[in-house]
Design an enzyme around this catalytic site. Structure first.
Site, mmCIF file in Angstrom:
data_model
loop_
_atom_site.group_PDB
_atom_site.id
_atom_site.type_symbol
_atom_site.label_atom_id
_atom_site.label_comp_id
_atom_site.label_asym_id
_atom_site.label_seq_id
_atom_site.Cartn_x
_atom_site.Cartn_y
_atom_site.Cartn_z
ATOM 1 N N SER A 1 0.985 -1.673 -0.058
ATOM 2 C CA SER A 1 0.012 0.212 -0.265
ATOM 3 C C SER A 1 0.498 1.039 0.153
ATOM 4 O O SER A 1 0.135 2.211 -0.941
ATOM 5 C CB SER A 1 -1.143 -0.094 1.233
ATOM 6 O OG SER A 1 -2.166 -1.101 1.016
ATOM 7 N N GLU B 1 5.243 -0.375 14.804
ATOM 8 C CA GLU B 1 5.699 0.871 14.570
ATOM 9 C C GLU B 1 6.890 1.931 14.969
ATOM 10 O O GLU B 1 7.405 1.976 14.970
ATOM 11 C CB GLU B 1 4.609 1.707 13.982
ATOM 12 C CG GLU B 1 3.492 1.357 13.178
ATOM 13 C CD GLU B 1 2.396 0.481 12.939
ATOM 14 O OE1 GLU B 1 2.854 0.133 15.100
ATOM 15 O OE2 GLU B 1 1.740 -0.171 12.729
ATOM 16 N N PHE C 1 -0.563 6.305 11.592
ATOM 17 C CA PHE C 1 0.587 4.556 11.795
ATOM 18 C C PHE C 1 1.728 5.128 12.457
ATOM 19 O O PHE C 1 1.989 5.322 13.911
ATOM 20 C CB PHE C 1 0.060 3.275 11.673
ATOM 21 C CG PHE C 1 -1.318 3.007 11.207
ATOM 22 C CD1 PHE C 1 -2.050 2.726 12.527
ATOM 23 C CD2 PHE C 1 -1.440 2.173 10.092
ATOM 24 C CE1 PHE C 1 -3.561 2.493 12.153
ATOM 25 C CE2 PHE C 1 -2.891 1.559 9.654
ATOM 26 C CZ PHE C 1 -3.728 1.930 10.667
ATOM 27 N N HIS D 1 -1.602 7.790 2.880
ATOM 28 C CA HIS D 1 -3.020 7.403 2.956
ATOM 29 C C HIS D 1 -3.186 8.398 4.016
ATOM 30 O O HIS D 1 -4.422 8.304 4.616
ATOM 31 C CB HIS D 1 -3.452 6.001 3.752
ATOM 32 C CG HIS D 1 -3.241 5.061 3.003
ATOM 33 N ND1 HIS D 1 -1.970 4.712 1.805
ATOM 34 C CD2 HIS D 1 -3.964 3.664 1.962
ATOM 35 C CE1 HIS D 1 -1.707 3.316 0.898
ATOM 36 N NE2 HIS D 1 -3.532 3.364 0.789
ATOM 37 N N ARG E 1 -3.618 8.484 -0.545
ATOM 38 C CA ARG E 1 -3.418 7.532 -2.084
ATOM 39 C C ARG E 1 -4.887 7.241 -2.902
ATOM 40 O O ARG E 1 -4.021 7.034 -3.744
ATOM 41 C CB ARG E 1 -4.854 6.635 -0.765
ATOM 42 C CG ARG E 1 -6.145 5.019 -1.366
ATOM 43 C CD ARG E 1 -6.971 4.177 -0.292
ATOM 44 N NE ARG E 1 -5.868 3.254 -0.767
ATOM 45 C CZ ARG E 1 -8.324 2.977 -2.011
ATOM 46 N NH1 ARG E 1 -8.988 4.189 -1.511
ATOM 47 N NH2 ARG E 1 -8.638 2.539 -2.120
#
Lengths: 273, 327
Positions: B46, B67, B92, B119, B177
């Site tokens: 992604s 993370e 995140f 994103h 995104r």
């Protein structure tokens, strides 16, 4: 490179380091003497006997890396680094004072020879793993040593790092747990029990060595082992005594984060004479 | 004002998503520079770092869904001579990794550390608010010494990501995104900290970033039909801000609109307002996400519902002009 010390020299040095920890925290009127005293043999053995490093050339590319992840224990690191010649011994008693290079927790802006700035617990192992991976990518033989507090490993990030280390087969890093069994609020077993600690590390894929963290010969031997353990990281669980060397500080949670008074400094220094 | 510089809506060609442009730029740079390594937290397909991972598997470190450790590992790699590109969804890596960005990267100033959050904003669409970063610019700007960039399209992402990699300091890169309209000509030169004037204008200035740059251009086109000359600035660098461009915009137009796909009370708008207040106080209006989280929906539907399209920008410009006239 630092000249390696004999056992007798090392043992004499640990007394000097302990005296300086007491003096520094006494002069600062704050700080963390207990967890500094428990790590004296660990840090001293690494800097004076195990690691390849050069205080005259602190950014030598092939030096071994050391991270004190339990940053509050910095008096021991400062005393040892000063003794090595990285920083001035005569300024040790400026600990925690405005403008001092000896900050309350290790700060690379003030001492560039530090490999990381620490103090927020749980972070040093991850940083050390990144360094170890860089060494491996470059085909370099240098190793990374990370000292963790026992309370510190209650942090989730430590176990993220523990998983990462074995998955990536990081065998050029050694973690050392200063297992003095006391944290700020009391005994570890009463705050958040870690046992079975060795089993936890083993289940995360680590090679585990347990020893008396005040025994220099045991530490020397242990630090020789990881070089022979291929394909997995090594953790040394060093059983230690918080406040080691000062009778009234030993094994007493009070001395996690309280500095000795001038009278207590005097008493402690007599014991460490 | 000149109409030549104004791109008509029909002329804004749809380009790649900025995350895709990042993935391509990363691969290209990595071919020429062995120091570049990448850490990703199970989102490489992604974030588009999977192309790098396939080409350079030994320089790619899968960190799993962890993370905090990933940021620390990146800091260690960067401290030991690598250029570490650490990537995940913005929400995140910026939120779960914030403490590590602070202590392991910003505080010791780990210069060759670059974090790329993809994103970003609400235009991710159907996945909903738990995956939408609406506060990442605010968090990244709260890291002393960090440069923070939010490229609008594939052209600027490619150029600015390269600049970020070779900037002598840590950088936060915001990527999106959704495919992004191309607002820059392919030969444009970019410089960190230098806004790009895409549309000249004298009545009102629209300072936009990310996806909102295209909306600002469309708004300027609409305003032009009403006889309003609106300047459009692509503020691709959120920190350090281009103070001169903002000062000029405030002084020359007297009305400034800021448009961002971010919480309106903690992003680019408040930062621009600070500069306007310090340099040349002017009427200001703000377009952004109000004090709320969004929801699932199509990207276009969400941008419409949450007030992030050209008509919202144009309306804000009209309000600013009215207030300016009222003095």
């Amino acid at each position: 490179m630092t000249g390696k010390k004999s056992l007798e020299e090392l043992q004499a040095l640990t007394k000097t380091i302990r005296r300086r920890i007491v003096e520094m925290t006494g002069a600062a009127k704050s700080g963390h003497p207990g967890g500094s005293l428990s790590a004296v043999e660990i840090v001293a053995t690494l800097f004076f006997d195990v690691m390849n490093h050069d205080p005259q050339n602190p950014h030598w590319e092939d030096r071994d890396r050391f991270i004190l992840s339990k940053g509050h224990g910095c008096p021991v690191l400062y005393a040892v680094m000063a003794e090595c010649g990285y920083t001035p011994v005569e300024q040790l008693n400026t600990l925690r004072k405005l403008g001092s290079i000896y900050q309350g927790h290790p700060d690379r802006r003030f001492i560039p020879a530090l490999e990381a700035s620490t103090g927020s617990l749980g972070q040093g192992l991850s940083i050390g793993l990144g360094m170890a991976l860089a060494a491996r990518l470059d085909g370099k033989p240098w190793r990374t040593y990370v000292v963790l507090g026992d309370g510190e490993i209650q942090e989730g990030q430590i176990w993220e790092a523990a998983m990462f280390a074995s998955f990536h087969k990081v065998d050029n890093l050694v973690a050392i747990v200063d297992y003095n069994r006391i944290q700020l609020d009391g005994f570890v077993k009463d705050i958040m029990e870690l046992e079975p600690l060795a089993d936890k590390w083993r289940s995360f894929g680590w090679h585990v060595v347990e020893l008396d963290g005040h025994s220099i010969p045991a530490l020397r031997e242990a630090f020789a082992v990881p070089a022979a353990v291929k394909g997995k990281p090594t953790v040394v669980i060093a059983h230690t005594v918080k406040g080691k060397g000062v009778s009234f500080m030993e094994n007493n949670p009070k001395w996690h984060g309280v500095a000795p008074s001038p009278q207590e400094v005097e008493l402690a220094l007599k014991e460490l004479a | 004002m000149s109409t030549k510089a104004v791109k008509l809506q029909s002329e804004l060609k749809m380009g790649a998503a900025t995350r895709a442009a990042f993935g391509d730029a990363l691969l290209e740079l990595a071919r020429q520079d062995e120091r570049i390594v990448v850490c990703d937290a199970d989102l490489s397909k992604s974030t588009m770092t999977h192309k790098f991972a396939q080409a350079f598997p030994h320089r790619f470190f899968s960190c799993g869904i962890a993370e905090a450790n990933m940021v620390g590992v990146g800091a260690g790699l960067a401290s030991a001579g690598k250029i570490a590109v650490v990537s995940s969804f913005s929400c995140f890596v910026a939120n779960k990794g914030f403490e590590q960005l602070r202590v392991a990267v910003a505080y010791p100033q780990v210069k060759s550390f670059k974090v790329v959050g993809t994103h970003s904003g609400i235009s991710i669409g159907e996945d909903g608010p738990s995956q939408m970063a609406v506060e990442d610019l605010s968090l990244a700007c709260a890291l002393p010494g960090f440069v923070v960039i939010s490229p609008a399209d594939e052209v600027s992402m490619k150029a600015l990501f390269r600049a970020a990699v070779y900037h002598d300091g840590p950088v936060y890169v915001r990527a999106g995104r959704a495919p992004a309209p191309i607002v820059h000509s392919p030969d444009r030169a970019f410089e960190l900290g230098k806004a790009v004037e895409l549309v000249p204008g004298a009545d009102v200035a629209i300072v936009a970033t990310g996806l909102m740059v295209a909306e600002a251009i469309r708004a300027a086109e609409q305003l032009e039909t009403e006889g309003v000359s609106a300047r459009v600035l692509d503020m691709h660098t959120i920190k350090p801000l281009d103070r001169e461009a903002i000062h000029r915009a405030a002084a020359q137009t007297g009305a400034v609109v800021v448009a961002e796909e971010h919480l309106v009370d903690s992003g680019l708008g408040v930062r621009v307002a600070q500069v306007v207040a310090e340099t040349h106080p002017a009427v200001m209006e703000f377009v952004g996400i109000q004090d709320t989280y969004a929801e699932s929906g199509t990207p276009a539907g969400l941008l419409e519902k949450y007030g992030l399209v050209a008509s919202n920008v144009a309306a804000a410009a009209r309000r600013a002009l009215d207030r300016k006239k009222q003095g």
